[in-house]
Design an enzyme around this catalytic site. Structure first.
Site, PDB file in Angstrom:
ATOM      1  N   HIS A   1       0.571  -1.254   0.137  1.00  0.00           N
ATOM      2  CA  HIS A   1       0.067  -0.068  -0.431  1.00  0.00           C
ATOM      3  C   HIS A   1       0.919   1.658   0.142  1.00  0.00           C
ATOM      4  CE1 HIS A   1      -2.259  -3.056   2.447  1.00  0.00           C
ATOM      5  NE2 HIS A   1      -3.040  -2.812   1.590  1.00  0.00           N
TER       6      HIS A   1
ATOM      7  N   ASP B   1      -5.439 -13.698   9.412  1.00  0.00           N
ATOM      8  CA  ASP B   1      -4.396 -13.336   8.391  1.00  0.00           C
ATOM      9  C   ASP B   1      -2.955 -14.313   9.427  1.00  0.00           C
ATOM     10  OD1 ASP B   1      -5.408 -11.550   7.113  1.00  0.00           O
ATOM     11  OD2 ASP B   1      -4.624 -10.242   7.881  1.00  0.00           O
TER      12      ASP B   1
ATOM     13  N   ASP C   1       2.669   2.398   3.265  1.00  0.00           N
ATOM     14  CA  ASP C   1       3.016   1.237   3.647  1.00  0.00           C
ATOM     15  C   ASP C   1       4.486   1.395   3.743  1.00  0.00           C
ATOM     16  OD1 ASP C   1       1.078  -0.552   4.204  1.00  0.00           O
ATOM     17  OD2 ASP C   1       1.557  -1.736   2.186  1.00  0.00           O
TER      18      ASP C   1
END
Length: 435
Positions: free
Chosen positions: A101, A309, A104
């Site tokens: 992203h 995750d 990020d």
């Protein structure tokens, strides 16, 4: 130059008999599986956010991760150290792709202009590292969910100024992705949904999301970005209900707004779990609709109701996932990234390697098993036999649209129905024997 993972050498294939936790047991990048190497089949990518931004914090506890770059106070210096660490990590892991992203990789400034300047400065460093290490960008995206401005969504926000800011952010992220040679661009509607319908105009919000996608398609064409545009489904979390609930919902949305020819899907295993589906179901639904684009190859915990995750270690699931990918003809230009984070108590830097090695080996083993299943036509021959009634007679006429209710009613009067077993347990046992 500082070495961030000095205790780790290049991760190599050692075979399944190896006891070395810092070695691949099944992933041999140059091994041929059919006409492609493992590396070509799997196109592994490291997710920048969890791997280099994850700090171990959760709603009930503060950060736990030990990372040298977390000790740097200046945001830009920290971002540059993170780039150095990322490319050292990916190089030692032997992975050829990464994804990110926009937020990020570079810190937010006091305004959009300063934020974009920060991004450009870090992108220059990333360009250098990509050339130095021969590592490529699988996909880029914009973070349209973290900042408070996106509390009510981005393209779905009731505030038009937020919509405009989101458009500006995606414009820049698409430019950056193109500049770095990204092969895909992903849209994830992190907060494109609602908490309650009492304060929501669902129709307007979905119309606005469609307009947003139309603008993105137009801008991609304007800047000659020839990468694949992807949408990532997720049913809930952080919102109660998200408009990209699952593969079927996204396909219906795209077809309603005549956008289906412009987008394919980036499918995550844990998101499938949250939607009440198997990963295989979501992959096959996308595949049979010519919409399978790329994978987030993590796994969730079936006993927990949120997006955990985790790195994938369930070979049964990776085998069925690779079965769908092989039937799809592969993923290129998509790939397989790990939207996964090491567990909070796995706080040492070396745990990042253990997690990625486990996930990579799980998919490599799944690839080999799935390929053999297809070669032996175990499932394919069974399906052909099970549906053989549609290859001739009345079944063929049904398939070809040659009969209606009247003709079928006459046929049913004269024929006795004889069903056959689906042999589910037999097929599951055969699959287990291959794994």
């Amino acid at each position: 130059m500082e070495e961030y993972f000095p205790e780790v050498d290049q991760i190599k294939f050692k075979g399944k008999e190896s006891k070395n936790p810092l070695a691949y047991k099944y992933y041999n990048p140059k091994e041929k599986i059919g006409e492609k190497t493992m590396e070509e089949h799997l196109r592994f990518s490291v997710a920048y956010w969890h791997t280099f931004r994850g700090d171990g914090a959760d709603p009930f506890g503060s950060p736990t991760m030990e990372r040298t770059w977390y000790n740097i106070s200046d945001p830009m210096d920290k971002a540059k150290a993170r780039v150095e660490a990322a490319f050292e990590f990916m190089s030692k892991l032997g992975v050829k792709y990464f994804c990110f992203h926009d937020r990020d990789i570079a810190p937010t400034g006091s305004n959009l202009k300063e934020t974009n300047q920060n991004l450009d400065e870090i992108i220059e460093l990333i360009e250098e590292k990509m050339q130095e290490y021969d590592i490529n960008l699988l996909w880029g995206t914009a973070c349209l969910f973290d900042h408070p401005r996106f509390m009510n969504g981005a393209a779905s926000s009731p505030n038009a100024d937020v919509f405009a800011y989101a458009a500006a952010q995606v414009k820049k992220a698409m430019e950056v992705t193109k500049r770095l040679g990204g092969e895909n661009y992903v849209f994830w509607g992190g907060r494109e949904g609602y908490e309650t319908l009492l304060n929501t105009k669902m129709g307007l919000e979905q119309d606005n999301i469609a307009r947003f996608f139309e603008m993105a398609v137009e801008y991609a064409q304007e800047i000659n970005f020839d990468g694949q545009l992807l949408i990532e489904p997720k049913p809930k979390e952080p919102t109660k209900h998200q408009y990209d609930f699952d593969v079927s919902t996204v396909l219906a949305f795209l077809r309603k707004y005549n956008l289906d020819k412009h987008f394919k899907l980036n499918i995550e295993a844990n998101h499938a779990t949250l939607a009440g589906h198997t990963f295989q179901h979501e992959l096959q639904t996308a595949r049979i609709n010519n919409a399978l684009g790329s994978l987030d190859g993590n796994q969730g915990d079936m006993l927990l109701g949120w997006d955990t995750d985790q790195f994938p270690t369930n070979v049964y699931k990776t085998t069925l996932a690779m079965y769908e990918i092989l039937k799809n003809g592969g993923l290129k230009p998509g790939g397989l990234n790990f939207d996964a984070t090491v567990r909070r108590p796995s706080f040492k830097p070396i745990d990042l390697f253990y997690g990625h090695i486990a996930g990579i080996d799980s998919f490599a083993r799944g690839l080999k098993t799935a390929y053999q299943l297809l070669e032996d036509r175990v499932i394919e021959d069974f399906l052909e036999e099970r549906y053989r009634s549609y290859q001739k007679g009345i079944g063929k006429k049904i398939k070809e649209g040659q009969v209606g209710f009247k003709e079928l009613a006459e046929y049913a009067k004269e024929n006795e129905i004889i069903n056959e077993s689906g042999h589910q347990e037999k097929l599951e046992a055969i699959l287990n024997s291959y794994i």
